[in-house]
Design an enzyme around this catalytic site. Structure first.
Site, PDB file in Angstrom:
ATOM      1  N   GLU A 169       1.310  -1.197   0.448  1.00 34.59           N
ATOM      2  CA  GLU A 169       0.139   0.620   0.127  1.00 34.59           C
ATOM      3  C   GLU A 169       0.599   1.457   0.220  1.00 34.59           C
ATOM      4  O   GLU A 169       1.801   1.522   0.674  1.00 34.59           O
ATOM      5  CB  GLU A 169      -1.173   0.308   1.139  1.00 34.59           C
ATOM      6  CG  GLU A 169      -2.036  -0.977   1.039  1.00 34.59           C
ATOM      7  CD  GLU A 169      -2.144  -1.400   2.935  1.00 34.59           C
ATOM      8  OE1 GLU A 169      -2.601  -0.681   3.152  1.00 34.59           O
ATOM      9  OE2 GLU A 169      -3.117  -3.056   2.691  1.00 34.59           O
ATOM     10  N   GLU A 212      -4.624  -6.335   2.568  1.00 30.98           N
ATOM     11  CA  GLU A 212      -3.765  -7.521   3.074  1.00 30.98           C
ATOM     12  C   GLU A 212      -3.121  -8.733   2.699  1.00 30.98           C
ATOM     13  O   GLU A 212      -2.625  -9.010   2.765  1.00 30.98           O
ATOM     14  CB  GLU A 212      -3.100  -6.907   4.558  1.00 30.98           C
ATOM     15  CG  GLU A 212      -3.244  -5.795   5.404  1.00 30.98           C
ATOM     16  CD  GLU A 212      -3.784  -4.859   4.518  1.00 30.98           C
ATOM     17  OE1 GLU A 212      -5.242  -5.283   4.937  1.00 30.98           O
ATOM     18  OE2 GLU A 212      -3.515  -3.354   5.137  1.00 30.98           O
ATOM     19  N   GLN A 247       1.503  -1.955   6.117  1.00 29.61           N
ATOM     20  CA  GLN A 247       1.637  -0.587   5.708  1.00 29.61           C
ATOM     21  C   GLN A 247       2.691   0.043   7.875  1.00 29.61           C
ATOM     22  O   GLN A 247       3.168   0.303   7.972  1.00 29.61           O
ATOM     23  CB  GLN A 247       0.898   0.218   5.388  1.00 29.61           C
ATOM     24  CG  GLN A 247       1.169   1.913   5.567  1.00 29.61           C
ATOM     25  CD  GLN A 247      -0.437   2.529   4.981  1.00 29.61           C
ATOM     26  OE1 GLN A 247      -0.799   2.616   5.648  1.00 29.61           O
ATOM     27  NE2 GLN A 247       0.312   2.939   3.460  1.00 29.61           N
ATOM     28  N   PHE A 248       1.728  -1.278   8.601  1.00 28.88           N
ATOM     29  CA  PHE A 248       2.318  -1.311  10.632  1.00 28.88           C
ATOM     30  C   PHE A 248       1.877  -2.722  10.367  1.00 28.88           C
ATOM     31  O   PHE A 248       0.277  -3.240  10.104  1.00 28.88           O
ATOM     32  CB  PHE A 248       0.907  -0.634  10.887  1.00 28.88           C
ATOM     33  CG  PHE A 248       1.306   1.325  10.564  1.00 28.88           C
ATOM     34  CD1 PHE A 248       1.913   1.751  11.709  1.00 28.88           C
ATOM     35  CD2 PHE A 248       0.736   2.194   9.618  1.00 28.88           C
ATOM     36  CE1 PHE A 248       2.148   3.362  11.566  1.00 28.88           C
ATOM     37  CE2 PHE A 248       1.028   3.098   9.872  1.00 28.88           C
ATOM     38  CZ  PHE A 248       1.920   4.465  10.375  1.00 28.88           C
ATOM     39  N   ALA A 249       2.834  -3.675  11.026  1.00 30.22           N
ATOM     40  CA  ALA A 249       2.492  -4.099  11.216  1.00 30.22           C
ATOM     41  C   ALA A 249       0.621  -4.566  12.482  1.00 30.22           C
ATOM     42  O   ALA A 249       0.507  -5.906  11.934  1.00 30.22           O
ATOM     43  CB  ALA A 249       3.131  -4.843  12.689  1.00 30.22           C
ATOM     44  N   ASP A 250       0.287  -3.343  12.901  1.00 34.15           N
ATOM     45  CA  ASP A 250      -1.164  -3.969  13.610  1.00 34.15           C
ATOM     46  C   ASP A 250      -2.149  -4.022  12.670  1.00 34.15           C
ATOM     47  O   ASP A 250      -3.347  -4.637  12.538  1.00 34.15           O
ATOM     48  CB  ASP A 250      -1.067  -2.269  13.996  1.00 34.15           C
ATOM     49  CG  ASP A 250      -0.161  -1.724  14.891  1.00 34.15           C
ATOM     50  OD1 ASP A 250       0.018  -1.551  15.524  1.00 34.15           O
ATOM     51  OD2 ASP A 250       1.228  -1.305  14.260  1.00 34.15           O
ATOM     52  N   TYR A 251      -1.577  -3.300  10.638  1.00 33.82           N
ATOM     53  CA  TYR A 251      -2.494  -4.207  10.024  1.00 33.82           C
ATOM     54  C   TYR A 251      -2.238  -5.888   9.310  1.00 33.82           C
ATOM     55  O   TYR A 251      -2.686  -5.900   7.846  1.00 33.82           O
ATOM     56  CB  TYR A 251      -2.693  -3.085   8.629  1.00 33.82           C
ATOM     57  CG  TYR A 251      -3.296  -1.885   9.994  1.00 33.82           C
ATOM     58  CD1 TYR A 251      -3.904  -1.785  10.309  1.00 33.82           C
ATOM     59  CD2 TYR A 251      -2.026  -0.577   9.245  1.00 33.82           C
ATOM     60  CE1 TYR A 251      -4.435  -0.566  10.964  1.00 33.82           C
ATOM     61  CE2 TYR A 251      -2.708   0.755   9.565  1.00 33.82           C
ATOM     62  CZ  TYR A 251      -3.414   0.421  11.088  1.00 33.82           C
ATOM     63  OH  TYR A 251      -3.397   2.046  11.148  1.00 33.82           O
ATOM     64  N   PRO A 301      -5.436  -9.076   8.978  1.00 31.80           N
ATOM     65  CA  PRO A 301      -6.173  -9.548   7.487  1.00 31.80           C
ATOM     66  C   PRO A 301      -5.867 -11.329   6.857  1.00 31.80           C
ATOM     67  O   PRO A 301      -5.921 -11.481   5.843  1.00 31.80           O
ATOM     68  CB  PRO A 301      -6.572  -8.211   6.673  1.00 31.80           C
ATOM     69  CG  PRO A 301      -6.799  -7.464   7.354  1.00 31.80           C
ATOM     70  CD  PRO A 301      -5.985  -7.617   8.817  1.00 31.80           C
ATOM     71  N   HIS A 337      -1.058   1.867  15.919  1.00 29.40           N
ATOM     72  CA  HIS A 337      -0.379   2.389  14.636  1.00 29.40           C
ATOM     73  C   HIS A 337       1.017   1.587  16.173  1.00 29.40           C
ATOM     74  O   HIS A 337       1.954   2.074  16.253  1.00 29.40           O
ATOM     75  CB  HIS A 337       0.245   3.218  14.699  1.00 29.40           C
ATOM     76  CG  HIS A 337      -1.314   3.669  13.967  1.00 29.40           C
ATOM     77  ND1 HIS A 337      -2.483   4.167  14.091  1.00 29.40           N
ATOM     78  CD2 HIS A 337      -1.293   3.364  12.764  1.00 29.40           C
ATOM     79  CE1 HIS A 337      -3.119   4.966  13.530  1.00 29.40           C
ATOM     80  NE2 HIS A 337      -2.119   4.215  11.891  1.00 29.40           N
TER      81      HIS A 337
HETATM   82  C1  LIG Z   1      -5.909  -3.135   7.639  1.00 25.00           C
HETATM   83  C2  LIG Z   1      -5.890  -1.521   7.865  1.00 25.00           C
HETATM   84  N1  LIG Z   1      -4.936  -1.275   6.545  1.00 25.00           N
HETATM   85  C3  LIG Z   1      -4.298  -0.385   6.372  1.00 25.00           C
HETATM   86  C4  LIG Z   1      -4.361   0.500   6.888  1.00 25.00           C
HETATM   87  C5  LIG Z   1      -3.722   2.101   6.575  1.00 25.00           C
HETATM   88  N2  LIG Z   1      -4.534   3.564   6.204  1.00 25.00           N
HETATM   89  C6  LIG Z   1      -5.286   4.152   6.620  1.00 25.00           C
HETATM   90  S1  LIG Z   1      -6.416   4.826   5.888  1.00 25.00           S
HETATM   91  C7  LIG Z   1      -5.780   4.241   4.763  1.00 25.00           C
HETATM   92  C8  LIG Z   1      -6.741   5.052   2.982  1.00 25.00           C
HETATM   93  C9  LIG Z   1      -8.011   4.669   3.424  1.00 25.00           C
HETATM   94  O1  LIG Z   1      -8.617   5.334   2.229  1.00 25.00           O
HETATM   95  P1  LIG Z   1     -10.122   4.939   2.037  1.00 25.00           P
HETATM   96  O2  LIG Z   1     -10.458   4.181   2.324  1.00 25.00           O
HETATM   97  O3  LIG Z   1      -9.790   5.833   0.843  1.00 25.00           O
HETATM   98  O4  LIG Z   1     -10.286   6.555   3.115  1.00 25.00           O
HETATM   99  P2  LIG Z   1      -9.994   8.300   3.019  1.00 25.00           P
HETATM  100  O5  LIG Z   1      -8.627   8.396   3.713  1.00 25.00           O
HETATM  101  O6  LIG Z   1      -9.238   7.689   2.006  1.00 25.00           O
HETATM  102  O7  LIG Z   1     -11.829   8.864   3.691  1.00 25.00           O
HETATM  103  C10 LIG Z   1      -4.707   2.979   5.024  1.00 25.00           C
HETATM  104  C11 LIG Z   1      -3.905   2.405   3.603  1.00 25.00           C
HETATM  105  C12 LIG Z   1      -4.781   0.888   8.532  1.00 25.00           C
HETATM  106  N3  LIG Z   1      -5.465   2.018   9.348  1.00 25.00           N
HETATM  107  N4  LIG Z   1      -5.747  -0.464   8.239  1.00 25.00           N
END
Ligand SMILES: Cc1ncc(C[n+]2csc(CCOP(=O)(O)OP(=O)(O)O)c2C)c(N)n1
Ligand SMILES: [Mg+2]
Lengths: 421, 337
Positions: free
Chosen positions: B29, B60, B82-86, B89, B129
């Site tokens: 990501e 993920e 992007q973060f281990a916390d993610y 899945p 995070h």
């Molecule tokens: C499971 C998971 N993977 C990755 C992230 C990191 N992350 C946080 S917000 C984001 C983008 C989300 O985009 P969108 O769904 O379009 O929502 P928007 O921020 O545009 O409102 C990402 C990749 C996360 N929080 N949770």
């Protein structure tokens, strides 16, 4: 095609090498913004079916764009409902409160009063109008960009700010990242940092409502990027299977941090079309048009409430601000892209509509802005008196150990004693 | 020799590995055009092209699952969560698939895959995070788990991981990305350039997996640490005036048992430090190994200094974090015991 696999390509040399597609947005930093590839209907163009119509007769709604306000600020077409002036004015006020709230919290983050902040600039109409179409008792399962739901439900601003500051009045006791609010009383489920998890939970809440014979409905929220997660698809299959009284909202603000919508959309023309395969009526709506958002929300609420089942809605909008306080969008998209967004600004559009119908004036608007800013300032002063992340009273370190379980097990009690809290 | 931050050396490791082997592909990501939210893959897409370094949808399990498929085809993916916390899945793909495909196919298919992910707290990231899930990987047969503590190791270990023929979980302590954080959050950030291990050779070199490094020789107590906690343990030894032997494990599986046991036999005392929650943490494994292999040398019970068994809080981050003070007091107990 890549040099990569040439080495082990077997088979007929005359076969065409395969090509991997990597989506690329039309414009990058330094380019002139260009949204010409997005196809939008004109205001009033999309039909309005009855909520009782069979889902399979509604698939066309997933590709059009429901819009009510035209370029002159007039409300046109079948989705132009008779909304009373007071509702519109409180919608305007809620949107302006949300925007000023964001502005203030972002500033406070920059001044070190908290660690992190996320704005919803440009997307205010979606959560504000949607909340106004819900009833008390209904439950939202929001993302971090639906602060408008809380603000529109009259949740105390100083409590929201206290959460952002992680101060001694923070209802979440300093445990959560700023903006990850929670309020059962105000129909706002605890926000998770893990994307998409809430989408299927909303379906479960709606199923429970049906199991228990209640009349309350649920609404799930997700961003365009997060629809790529498996939980998005889990929500759809659960909602479809049980005909759950839930509204599944996709907020398509074009961007997911640095990746544009095609990284989740893939080959599909719209996100709303994702619902068709599950037999869900799916609307695609101009999310910057307060009247369209309100009308489409009310339609989906009526469907859910009258046992017609779930509705998927794609709200088309644009993330005008950075993803978060940690992000700088100028490194991946044209700087002035927000200004070029063809669906305009939701506050400005509602204001122009109200002026066009003779219910509002520039002077009224200026006065409302002053009153909104005043309300934010007063709430801010109160919240800051309870401390900020850096200064003043804070949640106790003792609290680290509370609330992990209903009753604190012995091993945690020991850890707390050893920690000296 | 150039000095690098940990971000720069990780970026450099990617470039070296991609240059050396065209089957190395990098995705995740925001890693393509943007270069990752921590900028660890910045410039790779431009240099190696879009089919070697690219963005991924936010899925993920899709990222890991696709990487496994690519590995089955003969690529050597190095992917970022992007973060281990993610990573949760993707856990099924990691545990039930990547880790076991060599075994279940009797070597017919293998998964030479590296999964990078930032871990640890100290950045006011709250519960999603800040996590340190290393024990969720070390518990899985078929996975290797690596965690560097400095720019030199990060580059050498990442190149080794990418070139390894088995799946490697590569954990990056995010609080170390820009400096050797010693746990004193209220002091100015020390830049990597002031630290000798920020000197990173150009080009290709490897740091082997399963080889620990003694960061501070000492005779009073052996301190086992990894990632951020290496620097925090060193600060504790310094500020509590304890002649600790601080061992940086660098890789948890495989583990350098020899270095650990030799040290404990010398000092007769041992403490284990990690940021992850205490119960069933990797520290429990280390304690068990030390008591088995050096039982008769131990003069006091082994101490574990770890995160409390709670989610990672936001406002109370520094009360939660096992800082130099907590470590220093625990070491004192070990010495008195
Ligand atoms: C499971 C998971 N993977 C990755 C992230 C990191 N992350 C946080 S917000 C984001 C983008 C989300 O985009 P969108 O769904 O379009 O929502 P928007 O921020 O545009 O409102 C990402 C990749 C996360 N929080 N949770
Ligand atoms: Mg988005």
């Amino acid at each position: 095609m890549s040099e990569l696999v040439d080495g082990d390509l077997r088979g007929n040399a005359r076969e065409v090498p395969l090509i991997l597609a990597i989506p690329e947005p039309a414009r990058r930093p330094g380019d002139t913004p260009d949204f010409s590839s997005l196809k939008f209907s004109n205001a009033g163009e999309v039909r309005r079916p009855e909520v009782s119509d069979a889902p399979e007769t509604m698939y066309d709604l997933a590709t059009g764009l429901i819009r009510v306000l035209d370029d002159e600020g007039r409300a046109v077409g079948p989705w132009a409902a008779d909304i009373d002036k007071d509702t519109l004015l409180s919608g305007l006020r809620n949107m302006m409160l949300t925007r000023e709230y964001d502005r203030r919290m972002m500033l406070d983050q920059r001044q070190g009063k908290t660690s992190f902040y996320m704005q919803c600039t440009g997307e205010e109409a979606i959560s504000c109008a949607f909340r106004m179409a819900l009833s008390d008792g209904d439950m939202n399962f929001p993302t971090y960009r639906q602060q408008g739901l809380l603000i529109s439900s009259g949740y105390p601003l100083e409590l929201m700010m206290s959460q952002v500051y992680s101060n001694s009045h923070d209802p979440l006791r300093g445990r959560q990242l700023p903006v990850m609010y929670s309020s059962k009383e105000y129909g706002f489920f605890s926000i998770s940092g893990n994307l998409a998890t809430q989408f299927v939970q909303a379906v479960g809440w709606a199923m429970a409502s049906a199991i228990r014979g209640s009349s309350a409905i649920a609404a799930g929220w997700i961003g365009d990027g997060a629809t790529a997660e498996s939980d998005f698809h889990s929500a759809m299959v659960m909602a479809s299977t049980y005909n759950a009284p839930v509204i599944l909202n996709i907020v398509n603000n074009q961007w997911a941090i640095s990746t544009y919508q095609a990284f989740a959309l893939g080959r599909s023309a719209t996100f709303a079309m994702r619902g068709s395969g599950f037999g869900l009526p799916s609307l695609r709506v101009d999310g910057n048009d307060f009247l369209a958002v309100y009308a489409a929300s009310a339609w989906a609420v009526e469907r859910a409430r009258s046992n017609q089942g779930p509705t998927l809605i794609e709200w088309v909008t644009y993330r005008a601000a950075a993803h978060s306080s940690s992000d700088d969008p100028s490194s991946y998209r044209p700087k002035d892209e927000a200004l070029a967004w063809p669906l305009g600004d939701p506050i400005d559009r509602l204001k122009r509509h109200l002026i066009a119908v003779g219910a509002w004036s520039e002077k009224d608007h200026d006065e409302l802005l002053v009153s909104v800013q005043d309300q934010i300032s007063r709430a801010q002063a109160e919240a800051e008196s309870y401390g900020t992340l850096r200064n003043g009273p804070k949640p106790s370190p003792r609290d680290i150990f509370e609330g992990v379980y209903a009753e604190m097990p012995n091993h945690l009690r020991l850890q707390r004693q050893e920690a000296g809290y | 020799m150039p000095t690098m931050t940990m971000i720069e050396s990780i970026r450099d490791a990617h470039a070296v590995a991609m240059e050396a082997d065209e089957t190395v592909v990098v995705f995740g990501e925001d890693v393509g055009y943007f270069g990752g939210v921590f900028r660890c893959t910045q410039g790779l897409q431009k240099r190696f092209g879009k089919t070697r370094c690219f963005d991924a949808p936010i899925n993920e399990s899709g990222i890991v699952g696709a990487a496994i498929g690519m590995a089955a085809h003969g690529l050597r993916p190095c992917i970022e969560i992007q973060f281990a916390d993610y990573m949760y899945p993707a856990y099924d793909q990691i545990v039930s698939e990547a880790a076991r495909i060599r075994y279940r196919s009797a070597g017919d298919f293998t998964v030479p895959l590296t999964i990078r992910m930032p871990v640890g707290g100290g950045i006011f990231g709250g519960e999603t995070h800040s996590q340190s899930p290393e024990a969720l990987f070390t518990h899985v047969a078929g996975l290797k788990t690596v965690i560097p503590s400095n720019p030199y190791d990060a580059k050498g270990l990442l190149i080794t991981s990418i070139e390894d023929d088995d799946p490697v979980i590569f954990l990056e302590p995010k609080r170390l990305y820009n400096g050797p954080f010693d746990g004193y959050h209220d002091r100015p950030v020390i830049p990597w350039s002031k630290h000798p291990l920020s000197e990173v050779p150009e080009g290709h070199y490897k740091v082997p997996l399963g080889r620990a490094a003694i960061r501070r020789p000492g005779s009073a107590v052996t301190v086992l640490a990894y990632g951020t906690m290496v620097h925090v343990a060193l600060a504790a030894a310094r500020d509590f005036n304890i002649d600790a032997e601080v061992i940086d494990l660098r890789s948890l599986v495989p583990l350098d048992l020899d270095t650990i046991i030799t040290s404990v036999k010398k000092t007769g005392r041992c403490a284990v430090v990690h940021e992850a929650t205490l119960t069933s943490g990797f520290g429990a494994e280390l304690c068990s190994l030390v008591q088995k292999h050096a039982f008769y040398y131990l003069e006091s019970p082994i101490e574990r200094i770890a995160g409390y068994d709670t989610p990672y809080p936001h406002a109370q981050e520094w009360a939660y974090f096992p800082g130099p003070d907590r470590i220093g007091h625990a070491l004192s107990r070990v010495l008195e015991g």
